[in-house]
Design an enzyme around this catalytic site. Structure first.
Site, PDB file in Angstrom:
ATOM      1  N   HIS A  78      12.659  23.014 -46.480  1.00 33.85           N
ATOM      2  CA  HIS A  78      12.706  23.015 -45.037  1.00 33.85           C
ATOM      3  C   HIS A  78      13.566  22.013 -44.515  1.00 33.85           C
ATOM      4  O   HIS A  78      14.675  22.058 -43.824  1.00 33.85           O
ATOM      5  CB  HIS A  78      11.382  23.094 -44.302  1.00 33.85           C
ATOM      6  CG  HIS A  78      10.588  24.387 -44.889  1.00 33.85           C
ATOM      7  ND1 HIS A  78      10.945  25.448 -45.036  1.00 33.85           N
ATOM      8  CD2 HIS A  78       9.045  24.115 -45.009  1.00 33.85           C
ATOM      9  CE1 HIS A  78      10.015  26.244 -45.514  1.00 33.85           C
ATOM     10  NE2 HIS A  78       8.772  25.590 -45.457  1.00 33.85           N
TER      11      HIS A  78
ATOM     12  N   LYS B 241      13.598  30.076 -37.421  1.00 32.48           N
ATOM     13  CA  LYS B 241      13.005  29.785 -36.160  1.00 32.48           C
ATOM     14  C   LYS B 241      13.996  29.914 -35.185  1.00 32.48           C
ATOM     15  O   LYS B 241      15.066  29.347 -35.434  1.00 32.48           O
ATOM     16  CB  LYS B 241      12.117  28.539 -36.303  1.00 32.48           C
ATOM     17  CG  LYS B 241      11.014  28.314 -37.256  1.00 32.48           C
ATOM     18  CD  LYS B 241      10.511  26.851 -37.332  1.00 32.48           C
ATOM     19  CE  LYS B 241       9.299  26.873 -38.339  1.00 32.48           C
ATOM     20  NZ  LYS B 241       8.233  27.094 -37.832  1.00 32.48           N
TER      21      LYS B 241
HETATM   22  C1  BG6 Z   1       5.451  26.154 -45.811  1.00 35.94           C
HETATM   23  C2  BG6 Z   1       4.633  24.998 -46.539  1.00 35.94           C
HETATM   24  O1  BG6 Z   1       6.497  26.288 -46.292  1.00 35.94           O
HETATM   25  O2  BG6 Z   1       5.670  25.539 -44.529  1.00 35.94           O
HETATM   26  C3  BG6 Z   1       3.246  24.712 -45.937  1.00 35.94           C
HETATM   27  O3  BG6 Z   1       4.269  25.446 -47.909  1.00 35.94           O
HETATM   28  C4  BG6 Z   1       3.534  24.333 -44.374  1.00 35.94           C
HETATM   29  O4  BG6 Z   1       2.646  23.501 -46.642  1.00 35.94           O
HETATM   30  C5  BG6 Z   1       4.457  25.148 -43.673  1.00 35.94           C
HETATM   31  O5  BG6 Z   1       2.275  24.195 -43.996  1.00 35.94           O
HETATM   32  C6  BG6 Z   1       4.863  24.819 -42.393  1.00 35.94           C
HETATM   33  O6  BG6 Z   1       5.436  25.731 -41.696  1.00 35.94           O
HETATM   34  P1  BG6 Z   1       5.191  25.746 -40.080  1.00 35.94           P
HETATM   35  O7  BG6 Z   1       5.995  26.956 -39.671  1.00 35.94           O
HETATM   36  O8  BG6 Z   1       3.899  26.117 -39.725  1.00 35.94           O
HETATM   37  O9  BG6 Z   1       5.983  24.627 -39.683  1.00 35.94           O
END
Ligand code: BG6
Length: 491
Positions: A239, A181
């Site tokens: 994350h 990102k």
């Molecule tokens: C993914 C998860 O890695 O990231 C999901 O498995 C989640 O559950 C998603 O919804 C969120 O990603 P972003 O980029 O929409 O914040």
């Protein structure tokens, strides 16, 4: 935007008709194609296990690409791109089953091959084995692994052992799309290209850090997968921990994979482990019940997955402590959940208050805040005390200095996957996790999982559309920031 062309390649997408591939991988490749980063000498091989589904798969890819476009579409270009996609059936996991793929790859032998594994990680070992048995892996090949890599330290090591029979560590790209990102990458620039912050970047000056990744969506169609993972494995293990690493790591000597990965690993190895006592005070897990999200009545998690026994958490908040020289005593509060009030992700650095208050009549002076908003809008704010205009003494309040990314830079912001796939093609591993990082993350995560088991920790129920039960892990003087408030800032 200036782009550097990419050498000829084949990208083979296992799980090629799956949700992730159609939503993220093909649109990302298309946008890079539109930006002229990819010439015509590439082929996308979409692997499917469903017979006779080619037309339907291409239609599906077509509609997801259309949905991802926020600029005026050049239809001819889209048609050209769709022609680059070959749908290849692999109906059985056998040498014979890979015959069609083998023929495809052998017809363009001089190109590098990227094997993108977008299947459950339990299949990774078998796929790598069959690629080897078919002689499809050479020194130019690379493999991209989608998370979750296993469900525990043990399973993650087992998967790695199988993959490493086919690929060396420098051919393996473990993807965490948060690292792709724009605003997450800007964290590195913010920290390491600005003299201003580095001097106060420690527990000397920083009181606490908050990392929130809130989602308003539920589990959608991914109930089967999600129910086995829960918020801890789905979001924190990758994350949120990666975001924590970028905030907490020491400046790397150079912005190269080995230097950055070493610094991140040191942070992961310094995380204080949990036990059955500390999970009770410093973590909380929750599950959503029925409620209203953006004025719409939504089901409970149990209704969503149609399993009324599930104990899976859809929310987790953790007070993480880093036992090292720089961060001793500064809590890092992590919070993530499904069906929360809004979709927003942000990191808040809460600075300590001034050492001496020269305005005692005005009460306590709150510390400055650095707010790094990752989504939905990309923005950095520095919250500082400012005098209210007017005669008669000093009254002040927090005012936010804003750097709005979208306003400051007019060009289109590439999606995380665009950047990451291009990095794979170029052999740039800085934004991908090393196996050592993954194992260190698992060790810490397992201390929470085991702590919960021993303490028999239960989910706290929270109403869909609320902010979840995160308050109970906060120290008395702290509260979750509600900076995002529909423009009506509460800082
Ligand atoms: C993914 C998860 O890695 O990231 C999901 O498995 C989640 O559950 C998603 O919804 C969120 O990603 P972003 O980029 O929409 O914040």
């Amino acid at each position: 935007m200036k782009v550097k062309k990419i050498d000829p390649f084949n990208i083979v997408v296992f799980g090629g008709d799956g949700d992730l591939a159609v939503r993220k991988i093909y649109p990302a490749l298309f946008h890079r194609f539109v930006d002229k980063q990819l010439d015509l000498d590439f082929t996308i091989i979409c692997i499917t296990r469903t017979p006779n589904s080619k037309i339907q798969i291409i239609e599906n890819i077509h509609s997801f690409i259309l949905a991802s476009i926020d600029y005026s579409l050049n239809k001819a270009l889209l048609n050209k791109f769709l022609k680059k996609i070959v749908v290849q059936e692999v109906l059985s996991p056998t040498i014979e089953g890979y015959k069609g793929l083998k023929e495809q790859l052998e017809s363009t032998k001089n190109r590098q091959s990227i094997f993108y594994l977008s299947t459950p990680s339990s299949a990774f070992g078998e796929i790598c084995n069959l690629l080897t048995l078919n002689n499809l892996v050479n020194e130019k090949s690379k493999v991209v692994l989608e998370k979750p890599l296993g469900v525990s330290l043990k399973t993650s090591k087992e998967i790695h052992a199988k993959i490493s029979l086919a690929f060396t560590e420098n051919q393996i790209y473990r993807i965490d799309h948060y690292l792709g990102k724009e605003t997450v990458q800007n964290l590195m620039v913010l920290r390491f290209a600005n003299h201003l912050f580095e001097h106060s970047w420690s527990s000397e000056d920083i009181d606490s850090v908050q990392i929130t990744v809130a989602e308003s969506l539920g589990v959608e169609k991914r109930g089967d997968y999600y129910d086995k993972s829960g918020a801890l494995l789905d979001m924190v293990q990758n994350h949120l921990l990666q975001l924590l690493c970028l905030i907490a790591m020491e400046p790397p000597t150079k912005l190269e994979a080995s230097f950055v990965r070493t610094e991140k690993l040191k942070v992961l190895n310094s995380l204080q482990m949990f036990d059955e006592k500390t999970v009770e005070t410093d973590t909380v897990k929750g599950q959503y019940t029925r409620g209203k999200v953006k004025d719409e009545l939504v089901n409970s998690y149990l209704e969503d997955i149609d399993n009324y026994e599930s104990k899976t958490e859809t929310f987790v908040a953790i007070k993480a402590l880093i036992d090292n020289w720089r961060w001793k005593g500064t809590p890092f509060y992590l919070r993530t959940g499904k069906r929360m009030a809004k979709r927003y992700s942000e990191i808040i650095i809460n600075f300590k208050s001034v050492r001496h208050n020269v305005f005692p009549s005005q009460g306590e002076i709150p510390g400055n805040k650095l707010i790094i908003r990752l989504q939905p809008e990309e923005r950095i704010e520095l919250v500082q005390m400012t005098k209210l205009p007017g005669p008669g003494g000093y009254r002040y309040r927090p005012i936010s200095l804003k750097l709005d990314y979208v306003d400051s830079f007019k060009e289109r912001f590439p999606e995380a996957y665009e950047r990451l796939i291009i990095d794979v093609l170029r052999g740039e591993q800085t934004l991908f996790m090393h196996q050592d990082e993954l194992e260190a993350a698992w060790i810490w995560i397992e201390s929470i999982v085991n702590g919960w088991k021993k303490a028999k920790t239960r989910n706290v129920l929270y109403e869909a559309g609320s902010w979840g039960p995160g308050d109970q892990i906060l120290e008395k003087e702290h509260k979750w920031s509600k900076a995002y408030n529909d423009g009506n800032q509460e800082i």
